[in-house]
Scaffold this active site. Structure first.
Site, mmCIF file in Angstrom:
data_model
loop_
_atom_site.group_PDB
_atom_site.id
_atom_site.type_symbol
_atom_site.label_atom_id
_atom_site.label_comp_id
_atom_site.label_asym_id
_atom_site.label_seq_id
_atom_site.Cartn_x
_atom_site.Cartn_y
_atom_site.Cartn_z
ATOM 1 N N THR A 100 8.566 7.359 3.489
ATOM 2 C CA THR A 100 8.764 6.226 2.586
ATOM 3 C C THR A 100 9.926 5.389 3.074
ATOM 4 O O THR A 100 10.894 5.925 3.617
ATOM 5 C CB THR A 100 9.070 6.694 1.153
ATOM 6 O OG1 THR A 100 9.407 5.546 0.360
ATOM 7 C CG2 THR A 100 10.215 7.694 1.069
ATOM 8 N N GLU A 244 8.127 10.350 -3.502
ATOM 9 C CA GLU A 244 8.885 11.583 -3.754
ATOM 10 C C GLU A 244 8.340 12.375 -4.944
ATOM 11 O O GLU A 244 8.771 13.488 -5.192
ATOM 12 C CB GLU A 244 10.368 11.247 -4.017
ATOM 13 C CG GLU A 244 11.117 10.731 -2.794
ATOM 14 C CD GLU A 244 11.017 9.214 -2.617
ATOM 15 O OE1 GLU A 244 10.048 8.613 -3.128
ATOM 16 O OE2 GLU A 244 11.899 8.633 -1.964
ATOM 17 N N LYS A 355 9.487 -5.298 -2.949
ATOM 18 C CA LYS A 355 8.161 -4.684 -2.819
ATOM 19 C C LYS A 355 7.106 -5.775 -2.705
ATOM 20 O O LYS A 355 6.906 -6.560 -3.624
ATOM 21 C CB LYS A 355 7.866 -3.777 -3.999
ATOM 22 C CG LYS A 355 6.818 -2.750 -3.634
ATOM 23 C CD LYS A 355 6.874 -1.550 -4.522
ATOM 24 C CE LYS A 355 6.301 -0.348 -3.809
ATOM 25 N NZ LYS A 355 6.082 0.785 -4.698
ATOM 26 N N TRP A 360 7.324 -1.560 0.949
ATOM 27 C CA TRP A 360 8.733 -1.911 0.852
ATOM 28 C C TRP A 360 9.221 -2.778 2.010
ATOM 29 O O TRP A 360 8.813 -2.593 3.145
ATOM 30 C CB TRP A 360 9.585 -0.652 0.872
ATOM 31 C CG TRP A 360 9.421 0.216 -0.329
ATOM 32 C CD1 TRP A 360 8.871 1.455 -0.368
ATOM 33 C CD2 TRP A 360 9.814 -0.081 -1.666
ATOM 34 N NE1 TRP A 360 8.905 1.936 -1.653
ATOM 35 C CE2 TRP A 360 9.471 1.020 -2.468
ATOM 36 C CE3 TRP A 360 10.431 -1.190 -2.280
ATOM 37 C CZ2 TRP A 360 9.720 1.057 -3.836
ATOM 38 C CZ3 TRP A 360 10.670 -1.146 -3.638
ATOM 39 C CH2 TRP A 360 10.315 -0.033 -4.398
HETATM 40 P P1 AMP Z 1 6.621 4.285 -3.299
HETATM 41 O O1 AMP Z 1 7.383 5.518 -3.036
HETATM 42 O O2 AMP Z 1 6.519 3.381 -2.121
HETATM 43 O O3 AMP Z 1 5.302 4.559 -3.936
HETATM 44 O O4 AMP Z 1 7.443 3.432 -4.364
HETATM 45 C C1 AMP Z 1 7.888 3.969 -5.582
HETATM 46 C C2 AMP Z 1 8.571 2.877 -6.377
HETATM 47 O O5 AMP Z 1 7.628 1.876 -6.751
HETATM 48 C C3 AMP Z 1 9.198 3.312 -7.682
HETATM 49 O O6 AMP Z 1 10.466 3.876 -7.489
HETATM 50 C C4 AMP Z 1 9.264 1.983 -8.424
HETATM 51 O O7 AMP Z 1 10.367 1.208 -7.971
HETATM 52 C C5 AMP Z 1 8.000 1.304 -7.987
HETATM 53 N N1 AMP Z 1 6.916 1.549 -8.959
HETATM 54 C C6 AMP Z 1 5.925 2.448 -8.866
HETATM 55 N N2 AMP Z 1 5.107 2.382 -9.923
HETATM 56 C C7 AMP Z 1 5.589 1.404 -10.730
HETATM 57 C C8 AMP Z 1 5.185 0.841 -11.985
HETATM 58 N N3 AMP Z 1 4.098 1.236 -12.631
HETATM 59 N N4 AMP Z 1 5.950 -0.142 -12.509
HETATM 60 C C9 AMP Z 1 7.052 -0.583 -11.864
HETATM 61 N N5 AMP Z 1 7.476 -0.116 -10.677
HETATM 62 C C10 AMP Z 1 6.754 0.875 -10.116
#
Ligand code: AMP
Length: 461
Positions: A100, A244, A355, A360
């Site tokens: 990630t 994570e 994002k 990211w």
């Molecule tokens: P990733 O590890 O790339 O899947 O990103 C995880 C991050 O995405 C989380 O820590 C949040 O910042 C964001 N995220 C995931 N799901 C949501 C959601 N339903 N609403 C807002 N932010 C989200």
């Protein structure tokens, strides 16, 4: 690979060469499986990788001429037994690895075990129940490298479901046709994708016939989009999670006693990120790490722990120590409130990241690289809202010489040596001074205020 004693590490081929090389080395990959599309890219990069065996996922007739030391996938399978006894090993044996870039610094590896994958699949199947029962037809519009396509390759067989894989065509029209021809019942992905599909639904005046359920996460799903889908008969399930956390941490289905509540009340509930799933604990803490009340008002950094939450980053003690608190809770970098009934609402992001389309972009990486430009004295990168991509980066810079300022093309040309094209800023705004905080850091808060009415170039006019 899961179940046979190997570790399946899925890689995002859209990262920059530098990031891919770092990840492949760090993961200590041994065999790289690829389809034909990425053969030219791998040929270019192979000298930077550690020694790897390559397997090209095709048959002998389609094997390309290549400088890779490559085996042919179909040929490898030929003559192999079709039945296999599962080997026995401890349930905590690693089964998968995903990287990630959702925190600052180099990409970080998260290792999943057989145990965490099974528990996660069970938890998804349980909480997203009604629509996952009865052998559903599931469309994951989320890549395998993104938290194992949200664990769906494990959940689908558990519930007897079929996975419909979308391939490279993710525009609204292609997805509409795919949903229709494959009778997709439940579709999973980031808001960007569902925005595109909804535009197509409006164009055609109808939704794909069988589609009745949607799981959305990765970024907050705008309430207006949830409402639009609900109005055409698609039940939207908002979920929050991270690489994570395997990823499902919370999910936003309505409790039964709200099924008949007024539309606005139901939509307000659905717009939140929902309640924790079984096996995941949540707390919000203040700046000193002290737990804050869960009253829907208090806002703090979200910490989680549980059976499907990572205990440490793969071979990265520094990042692990930064992320975990003394009691083993994982700090998500999300800023949130939790209501008295346990519903989570994500309010902000503590991590300095953008994002875009579910992936990211690090503002800090962009800033550090942009500062190497001889015509830039100081700079900051902030996210600007974008209806399709959710957020896009914009570079705000103070030029060394206002009479000879840098151009966006110049800067992006330099940045593209280290970053992928989709990670480059969409615009360069030149300023005389950048606002500073009391401690002398560039104040992104002030910049966000200052540019709140700014419109990205591709949206202007
Ligand atoms: P990733 O590890 O790339 O899947 O990103 C995880 C991050 O995405 C989380 O820590 C949040 O910042 C964001 N995220 C995931 N799901 C949501 C959601 N339903 N609403 C807002 N932010 C989200």
């Amino acid at each position: 690979m899961s179940g046979v004693g190997a570790v399946c590490h899925t890689l995002n081929p859209r990262l920059s060469a530098e990031q891919m090389i770092y990840i492949i080395r760090h993961a200590e990959d041994k065999v790289l499986f690829t389809d034909l599309t990425f053969v030219p890219l791998l040929e270019k990069l192979q000298d930077h990788f550690p020694p790897l065996r390559y397997v090209i996922m095709t048959d002998r007739a389609h094997m390309p001429q290549t400088t890779l030391d490559a085996l042919c996938y179909e040929e490898l399978l030929e003559g192999q037994p079709t039945q296999r006894l599962w080997p026995e090993f401890p349930e905590t044996t690693a089964s998968g690895l995903c990287y990630t870039s959702g925190t600052t610094g180099d990409p970080k590896g998260v290792l999943y075990t057989h145990r965490s994958n099974v528990l996660h699949a069970l938890s998804v199947a349980t909480v997203l129940g009604p629509d996952l029962r009865y052998e559903p037809r599931i469309l994951p519009v989320v890549p395998l490298f993104h938290v194992n396509a949200w664990g769906l390759p494990f959940t689908a067989p558990l519930v007897g479901g079929s996975l419909i894989m979308p391939g490279p065509f993710l525009d609204g029209a292609s997805l509409w046709d795919l949903c229709q021809s494959e009778r997709v019942e439940t579709a999973w992905g980031v808001p960007t994708i569902w925005q595109g599909l909804f535009t197509e639904i409006q164009k055609r005046g109808r939704k794909p016939d069988a589609l009745r359920h949607m799981v959305v996460g990765g970024s907050a799903m705008p309430r207006s989009l949830i409402e639009s889908y609900e109005q055409v008969g698609v039940d939207v399930n908002h979920a929050w999670g991270m690489t994570e956390t395997s990823p499902l941490g919370t999910q936003g289905a309505l409790p039964v006693n709200k099924f008949d509540a007024p539309f606005t009340e139901r939509m307000a509930l659905k717009a939140s990120q929902g309640k924790r799933v079984f096996g995941v604990d949540m707390k919000i803490v203040d700046e000193d790490g002290q737990p804050m009340p869960q009253d829907g008002e208090a806002i703090g950094e979200l910490y989680v722990r549980g059976n499907t939450v990572m205990g440490s980053y793969f071979k990265n003690d520094t990042a692990t120590n930064q992320a975990m608190d003394a009691e083993g809770w994982f700090g998500t970098g999300d800023v949130a409130s939790i209501s008295a009934s346990g519903r989570l609402t994500i309010r902000d992001r503590a991590k300095d990241l953008i994002k875009s389309g579910g992936e990211w972009i690090s503002s800090i990486d962009l800033e550090n690289l942009a500062l190497a430009h001889p015509k830039i004295a100081q700079c900051a990168v902030i996210a600007m809202p974008h209806p399709k991509w959710d957020e896009r980066p914009v570079l705000i810079a103070k030029p060394v010489d206002p009479l000879d300022p840098p151009t966006l093309e110049d800067v992006n040309q330099m940045l593209s040596q280290n970053l992928a094209r989709w990670q480059l800023p969409d615009d360069l705004i030149l300023v005389e001074e950048l606002p500073l905080t009391a401690t002398g850091k560039i104040s992104k808060l002030t910049l966000r205020q200052q540019f709140k009415d700014y419109v990205l170039p591709d949206l202007a006019g």
